[in-house]
Design a protein around this motif. Structure first.
Motif, short mmCIF file in Angstrom:
data_model
loop_
_atom_site.label_atom_id
_atom_site.label_comp_id
_atom_site.label_asym_id
_atom_site.label_seq_id
_atom_site.Cartn_x
_atom_site.Cartn_y
_atom_site.Cartn_z
N VAL A 1 0.85 -1.19 0.00
CA VAL A 1 0.00 0.00 0.00
C VAL A 1 0.89 1.24 0.00
O VAL A 1 1.84 1.34 0.78
CB VAL A 1 -0.91 0.03 1.24
N LEU A 2 0.57 2.18 -0.88
CA LEU A 2 1.14 3.51 -0.83
C LEU A 2 0.00 4.50 -0.68
O LEU A 2 -0.94 4.48 -1.47
CB LEU A 2 1.93 3.84 -2.10
N VAL A 3 0.09 5.37 0.32
CA VAL A 3 -0.88 6.45 0.48
C VAL A 3 -0.14 7.77 0.32
O VAL A 3 0.75 8.09 1.11
CB VAL A 3 -1.59 6.40 1.84
N VAL B 1 -3.15 4.93 -3.10
CA VAL B 1 -4.25 5.84 -2.76
C VAL B 1 -3.72 7.26 -2.70
O VAL B 1 -2.81 7.56 -1.91
CB VAL B 1 -4.89 5.46 -1.41
N ASN B 2 -4.26 8.11 -3.56
CA ASN B 2 -3.90 9.53 -3.56
C ASN B 2 -4.92 10.32 -2.76
O ASN B 2 -6.11 9.98 -2.76
CB ASN B 2 -3.86 10.06 -4.99
N VAL C 1 -5.28 2.02 -8.40
CA VAL C 1 -5.02 3.40 -8.01
C VAL C 1 -6.35 4.11 -7.80
O VAL C 1 -7.19 4.15 -8.70
CB VAL C 1 -4.20 4.15 -9.08
N ASN C 2 -6.54 4.66 -6.62
CA ASN C 2 -7.76 5.39 -6.29
C ASN C 2 -7.41 6.69 -5.57
O ASN C 2 -6.26 6.91 -5.19
CB ASN C 2 -8.67 4.53 -5.41
N PHE D 1 -10.93 1.13 2.93
CA PHE D 1 -11.93 0.52 2.05
C PHE D 1 -11.39 0.32 0.64
O PHE D 1 -11.53 -0.76 0.05
CB PHE D 1 -13.19 1.39 2.01
N VAL D 2 -10.77 1.35 0.05
CA VAL D 2 -10.30 1.20 -1.32
C VAL D 2 -9.10 0.27 -1.40
O VAL D 2 -8.82 -0.30 -2.46
CB VAL D 2 -10.00 2.54 -2.00
#
Length: 269
Positions: A96-98, A149-150, A193-194, A236-237
């Motif tokens: 995961v990358l946020v 996630v951006n 990607v979201n 969630f995403v």
């Protein structure tokens, strides 16, 4: 008991890198939510280095996960790859990358300089892009891919005053999210990607009561959100493997609701 993120990434402890998660803002809440879900964490900071280390220590003790801290200014084009490589070297994977790091400061439009515009894009837009690309290059070799996630901003739909340099840099995140979802799926179809677009959350203590009441009235539920609302949406995403290329407002309906007489802006970071 296996939780959902462990199932999605087929490992006992997925690894999450959260940029801008040292200071006590939305990024830290996201780190806490992912730690609660069993993720090992890589906390990123630029100037809030001591706070980042305290956050890492606290989450390690509270949730019994492994943590690490990486440091760097995202307007340096070498830093995104460096921090992703450090995360990968520390844990051997990245799930995961946020992209939570961002800068913002109210500035009258006549005072905005070209250099200020460039800095907003360097940190908020290009930094996000370079982190995502570096993470995808790691995720590409993983069977389970990964979730990027951006963090955008609800108010790119209806900008408010004194942020004419900030909003273009955040408006680009929506298009970038959709573009990266397509591009990075070619590296590995399990990479998603979201984007999460926070609404009014984490108001500063000095916000006057009258302004606070107006902000509460600006949402359909009549209340201000919390950093935890944003963090839950991020989880969630990450969990739902059929959500891809989505820009999700988490704003209490603020995007679609314009109460009469509201002429005030929110700081959502």
């Amino acid at each position: 008991m296996t939780n959902l993120l462990q199932s999605v990434f087929d490992c006992d402890a997925p690894v999450a890198l959260i940029t801008g998660s040292g200071a006590p803002r939305v990024g830290r809440a996201i780190a806490s939510e992912l730690a609660r879900s069993g993720c090992n964490l890589v906390i990123h900071a630029n100037t809030s280095v001591e706070e980042a280390q305290r956050t890492a220590d606290l989450l390690r003790q509270r949730f019994e996960v492994e943590t690490a801290v990486v440091i760097g200014a995202l307007d340096d084009p070498e830093v995104p790859k460096t921090i992703v490589d450090q995360a990968h070297q520390r844990f051997g994977r990245l799930d995961v990358l946020v992209n939570s790091a961002a800068i913002w400061q109210p500035t009258k439009i006549d005072d905005v300089t070209a250099d200020e515009m460039r800095r907003y894009f360097d940190v908020n837009t290009i930094g996000t892009f370079l982190c995502a690309r570096a993470a995808a290059n790691v995720m590409a070799s993983q069977i389970t891919g990964g979730s990027i996630v951006n963090l955008g901003d609800w108010a790119t739909e209806r900008p408010y005053l004194d942020h004419a340099a900030y909003f273009p840099s955040k408006g680009a995140i929506d298009v970038m999210t959709r573009s990266l979802a397509i591009e990075l799926s070619q590296k590995n179809p399990a990479i998603r990607v979201n984007c999460i677009k926070p609404g009014p959350v984490l108001l500063a203590d000095e916000v006057p009561d009258e302004q606070r009441r107006k902000l509460c009235a600006s949402t359909l539920g009549g209340k201000i959100g919390t950093a935890e609302h944003v963090a839950h949406a991020v989880r969630f995403v990450c969990e739902n493997t059929f959500v891809n290329g989505v820009c999700l407002p988490v704003d209490g309906g603020r995007t679609i609701f314009a109460p009469d007489g509201l002429q005030v802006g929110e700081n959502t970071g």
